[in-house]
Each structure stands twice: as structure tokens, then as C-alpha cells.
Design a protein around this motif. Structure first.
Motif, PDB file in Angstrom:
ATOM      1  N   GLU A  33     -30.048 101.999  94.520  1.00  0.00           N
ATOM      2  CA  GLU A  33     -29.869 101.032  95.601  1.00  0.00           C
ATOM      3  C   GLU A  33     -31.230 100.678  96.198  1.00  0.00           C
ATOM      4  O   GLU A  33     -32.052 101.559  96.462  1.00  0.00           O
ATOM      5  CB  GLU A  33     -28.952 101.614  96.684  1.00  0.00           C
ATOM      6  N   LEU A  34     -31.451  99.383  96.406  1.00  0.00           N
ATOM      7  CA  LEU A  34     -32.706  98.902  96.970  1.00  0.00           C
ATOM      8  C   LEU A  34     -32.403  98.248  98.314  1.00  0.00           C
ATOM      9  O   LEU A  34     -31.784  97.180  98.372  1.00  0.00           O
ATOM     10  CB  LEU A  34     -33.385  97.926  96.014  1.00  0.00           C
ATOM     11  N   TRP A  35     -32.844  98.876  99.381  1.00  0.00           N
ATOM     12  CA  TRP A  35     -32.469  98.469 100.731  1.00  0.00           C
ATOM     13  C   TRP A  35     -32.869  97.035 101.036  1.00  0.00           C
ATOM     14  O   TRP A  35     -32.095  96.283 101.640  1.00  0.00           O
ATOM     15  CB  TRP A  35     -33.104  99.417 101.753  1.00  0.00           C
ATOM     16  N   HIS A  36     -34.068  96.627 100.619  1.00  0.00           N
ATOM     17  CA  HIS A  36     -34.535  95.286 100.994  1.00  0.00           C
ATOM     18  C   HIS A  36     -33.710  94.188 100.327  1.00  0.00           C
ATOM     19  O   HIS A  36     -33.510  93.120 100.910  1.00  0.00           O
ATOM     20  CB  HIS A  36     -36.033  95.115 100.683  1.00  0.00           C
ATOM     21  N   ILE A  37     -33.210  94.445  99.126  1.00  0.00           N
ATOM     22  CA  ILE A  37     -32.369  93.448  98.471  1.00  0.00           C
ATOM     23  C   ILE A  37     -30.981  93.416  99.100  1.00  0.00           C
ATOM     24  O   ILE A  37     -30.416  92.346  99.365  1.00  0.00           O
ATOM     25  CB  ILE A  37     -32.292  93.729  96.957  1.00  0.00           C
ATOM     26  N   GLU A  38     -30.421  94.583  99.361  1.00  0.00           N
ATOM     27  CA  GLU A  38     -29.087  94.635  99.968  1.00  0.00           C
ATOM     28  C   GLU A  38     -29.076  94.036 101.372  1.00  0.00           C
ATOM     29  O   GLU A  38     -28.036  93.557 101.840  1.00  0.00           O
ATOM     30  CB  GLU A  38     -28.600  96.074 100.011  1.00  0.00           C
ATOM     31  N   ASN A  39     -30.232  94.042 102.045  1.00  0.00           N
ATOM     32  CA  ASN A  39     -30.307  93.532 103.418  1.00  0.00           C
ATOM     33  C   ASN A  39     -31.077  92.225 103.537  1.00  0.00           C
ATOM     34  O   ASN A  39     -31.418  91.808 104.650  1.00  0.00           O
ATOM     35  CB  ASN A  39     -30.925  94.602 104.317  1.00  0.00           C
ATOM     36  N   ASN A  40     -31.372  91.580 102.384  1.00  0.00           N
ATOM     37  CA  ASN A  40     -31.993  90.254 102.364  1.00  0.00           C
ATOM     38  C   ASN A  40     -33.305  90.228 103.158  1.00  0.00           C
ATOM     39  O   ASN A  40     -33.527  89.376 104.008  1.00  0.00           O
ATOM     40  CB  ASN A  40     -31.019  89.192 102.906  1.00  0.00           C
ATOM     41  N   THR A  41     -34.168  91.205 102.866  1.00  0.00           N
ATOM     42  CA  THR A  41     -35.488  91.233 103.494  1.00  0.00           C
ATOM     43  C   THR A  41     -36.546  91.299 102.394  1.00  0.00           C
ATOM     44  O   THR A  41     -36.242  91.432 101.211  1.00  0.00           O
ATOM     45  CB  THR A  41     -35.648  92.447 104.423  1.00  0.00           C
ATOM     46  N   THR A  42     -37.803  91.212 102.806  1.00  0.00           N
ATOM     47  CA  THR A  42     -38.922  91.309 101.870  1.00  0.00           C
ATOM     48  C   THR A  42     -39.432  92.739 101.835  1.00  0.00           C
ATOM     49  O   THR A  42     -39.572  93.387 102.876  1.00  0.00           O
ATOM     50  CB  THR A  42     -40.056  90.361 102.287  1.00  0.00           C
ATOM     51  N   VAL A  43     -39.704  93.244 100.636  1.00  0.00           N
ATOM     52  CA  VAL A  43     -40.164  94.620 100.471  1.00  0.00           C
ATOM     53  C   VAL A  43     -41.419  94.862 101.328  1.00  0.00           C
ATOM     54  O   VAL A  43     -42.282  93.992 101.437  1.00  0.00           O
ATOM     55  CB  VAL A  43     -40.449  94.906  98.981  1.00  0.00           C
ATOM     56  N   PRO A  44     -41.545  96.028 101.984  1.00  0.00           N
ATOM     57  CA  PRO A  44     -42.738  96.300 102.788  1.00  0.00           C
ATOM     58  C   PRO A  44     -43.966  96.541 101.909  1.00  0.00           C
ATOM     59  O   PRO A  44     -43.886  97.188 100.868  1.00  0.00           O
ATOM     60  CB  PRO A  44     -42.359  97.558 103.573  1.00  0.00           C
ATOM     61  N   MET A  45     -45.108  96.012 102.358  1.00  0.00           N
ATOM     62  CA  MET A  45     -46.369  96.123 101.628  1.00  0.00           C
ATOM     63  C   MET A  45     -47.461  96.585 102.580  1.00  0.00           C
ATOM     64  O   MET A  45     -47.499  96.177 103.746  1.00  0.00           O
ATOM     65  CB  MET A  45     -46.741  94.775 101.003  1.00  0.00           C
ATOM     66  N   PHE A  46     -48.365  97.423 102.061  1.00  0.00           N
ATOM     67  CA  PHE A  46     -49.387  98.053 102.887  1.00  0.00           C
ATOM     68  C   PHE A  46     -50.742  97.994 102.195  1.00  0.00           C
ATOM     69  O   PHE A  46     -50.833  98.119 100.967  1.00  0.00           O
ATOM     70  CB  PHE A  46     -49.045  99.532 103.133  1.00  0.00           C
TER      71      PHE A  46
END
Length: 280
Positions: free
Chosen positions: A136-149
Motif C-alpha cells: 500500500e502506498l499512502w500518497h497514491i491512496e490519498n491523492n497526494t504527491t510523494v514527499p521529497m527531501f
């Protein structure tokens, strides 16, 4: 008429690109167009192109080169049918003298005859394989952009291009860590396996809840923070280089190609004539 993320998830890659080109969709592309390569973008004047290509060659984890345009030609014909780099990305960042000056929805009005476009593989590509394996990938399930640092990992410089590596983060259940690492390693053209797992401070990240790009994502109990090299790395190098003009994708807003996600070497495979079946 605007298209929603849900609308695009049901579309094929050609329909998605048409929606983007027509201005109907301007958001992130995570989870869209399974089975094809998504690409980061860097467009710069030809006089800097060789140094930038060397930068990619020396830093293949964050900069896996998947396509290069001819000088002044915005059609990325090695990546698929009718891909216009001026219009087919949901959002572009414009850098002038190393500073972000604007974010726009197309670049047709600022395209120049001396520009060269570079496409770099993206970790969104291997996410489909992860989800297919039950991750499960949280950012896809919640329609957000993956965090980047921005990490403390140095890149290998080339000409004016240098800087720290940018990493993307996904929180993974500890019992799936080996599975996730193994799957992502099968996609070297999309950043491959992780560059770090565990304590973010070890790679210079002070606050996991405050990404420099993308959206924050939770790290639930029993999960491990996993970091991959990220195609935003060239944007840091471009800032350091201070070029008079450079254009990139807005982080998370990728070019969707026709290249199969499991292509062993996209830049070699797709230098062949277009009779190889991009439209199949």
C-alpha cells in the motif's frame, strides 16, 4: 472541461496525455498510466547539454537518462508517438539564473531553438509493481504527491552542475521491506533500489514531517522510512549552476511516455525507429 484524478486513473496513456495537453488536468501523475515509464524533465540550452549529460552519466541513481531530444525539436519521438515536451507535462518550473521564477502549464511561448530536453526515469514507474504485489502506498491512496527531501548525499559534479541528492520517501511495513527493495531494484531506469532505509537523520533529514517538495506522509507504527534517489536532484544542480534559463517538471508532475516500464534500457531501446510498436 477539467478532468479529475479519478477520471485519469481510468484512462490509457494517450488519453491522459491528451487531457494534459488540452489543459484539462494539471495535477500529479502518481498512480497513472500503469505499465509505462514516467519521466522527470530538464530542458536547457545546448551549450550546457554535454555537461548535463555527463552529470546524468555520473549520477545514474538520481538521473537515469531515458531520452534526449534533438536541439530545438520539442517532439520526444524516442519516447513515444506524438509527445510534445512543450505541452504534455501537467506543470513546469521555470528557472532563470538558478532561481525559480515561475510555474506554468505549458512552455510553448518560451521555447527556444537552442533548447535540448532530457527525460529521466521516475520512481512512479515501479510503484505499479509494488501495488500489484500488495504494497500500500499512502500518497497514491490519498491523492497526494510523494514527499521529497534534500539529503546530505553528494552528487558527482560535471561542469557547472553539482549539489546534494534529492530523495523521495515512502513508509513501508517492516515485514515488506525486503519485498519492496527487491521489486524496486528491478527498475534501474526508474532509480532502482533504495539509497537509505531507517533513520532520516543519517542522510541529513531533520524533520520527516516537513518535505521540501511534495506533501507530508505519515509513518505508522511498524513501518520503516525508505528513501530512493529522486529526479528532482537535477533541479538542485540547476540552481547551483545558475543557468540563464532552464525548465523542469514541477515535482510530482511527470511526463507519461509510451516506453514499457520493464524496458531493460529505455534510451537504447527507444532510439530505434518508431516501427517498433509504441502504439501496440
Amino acid at each position: 472541461m477539467a478532468s479529475s484524478y479519478k477520471d485519469l486513473k481510468a484512462m490509457d496513456r494517450n488519453s491522459i496525455r491528451a487531457a494534459i495537453r488540452g489543459g484539462a488536468y494539471r495535477s500529479h501523475t502518481a498512480g497513472l498510466a500503469p505499465k509505462v515509464l514516467q519521466s522527470n524533465l530538464a530542458i536547457l540550452p545546448e551549450r550546457y547539454a554535454l555537461d548535463f549529460m555527463r552529470f546524468c552519466q555520473r549520477n545514474p541513481k538520481p538521473c537515469p537518462l531515458s531520452g534526449v531530444s534533438d536541439t530545438g525539436n520539442p517532439m520526444m519521438f524516442t519516447l513515444g508517438h506524438d509527445i510534445d515536451i512543450r505541452t504534455d507535462v501537467p506543470a513546469y518550473n521555470i528557472y532563470r539564473n538558478g532561481k525559480l521564477s515561475d510555474t506554468v502549464s505549458d512552455i510553448a511561448d518560451i521555447w527556444q531553438d537552442d533548447l535540448v530536453a532530457f527525460a529521466l526515469g521516475c520512481s512512479f514507474t515501479f510503484e505499479h509493481a509494488l501495488m500489484h504485489s500488495g504494497v500500500e502506498l499512502w500518497h497514491i491512496e490519498n491523492n497526494t504527491t510523494v514527499p521529497m527531501f534534500r539529503s546530505n548525499i553528494e552528487t558527482v559534479p560535471s561542469g557547472p552542475f553539482h549539489g546534494k541528492m534529492v530523495v523521495s520517501m515512502r513508509a513501508v511495513p517492516a515485514n515488506q521491506l525486503e519485498l519492496v527493495s527487491g521489486i524496486s531494484r528491478r527498475f534501474p531506469h526508474a532509480h532502482g533500489g533504495p539509497v537509505h532505509t531507517g533513520d532520516p537523520a543519517q542522510i541529513g533529514i531533520k524533520d520527516i514531517a516537513s518535505p521540501e517538495w511534495g506533501d507530508p506522509a505519515p509513518v505508522p507504527d511498524g513501518h520503516v522510512t525508505v528513501f530512493w534517489a529522486c529526479g528532482v536532484t537535477p533541479q538542485v544542480a540547476i540552481e547551483q549552476a545558475g543557468l540563464p534559463i532552464c525548465i523542469t517538471h514541477k515535482p510530482g508532475h511527470m511526463l507519461i511516455t509510451d516506453v514499457p516500464e520493464d524496458a531493460e534500457n529505455p534510451i537504447i531501446q527507444n532510439s530505434r525507429p518508431q516501427t517498433t510498436g509504441f502504439d501496440q
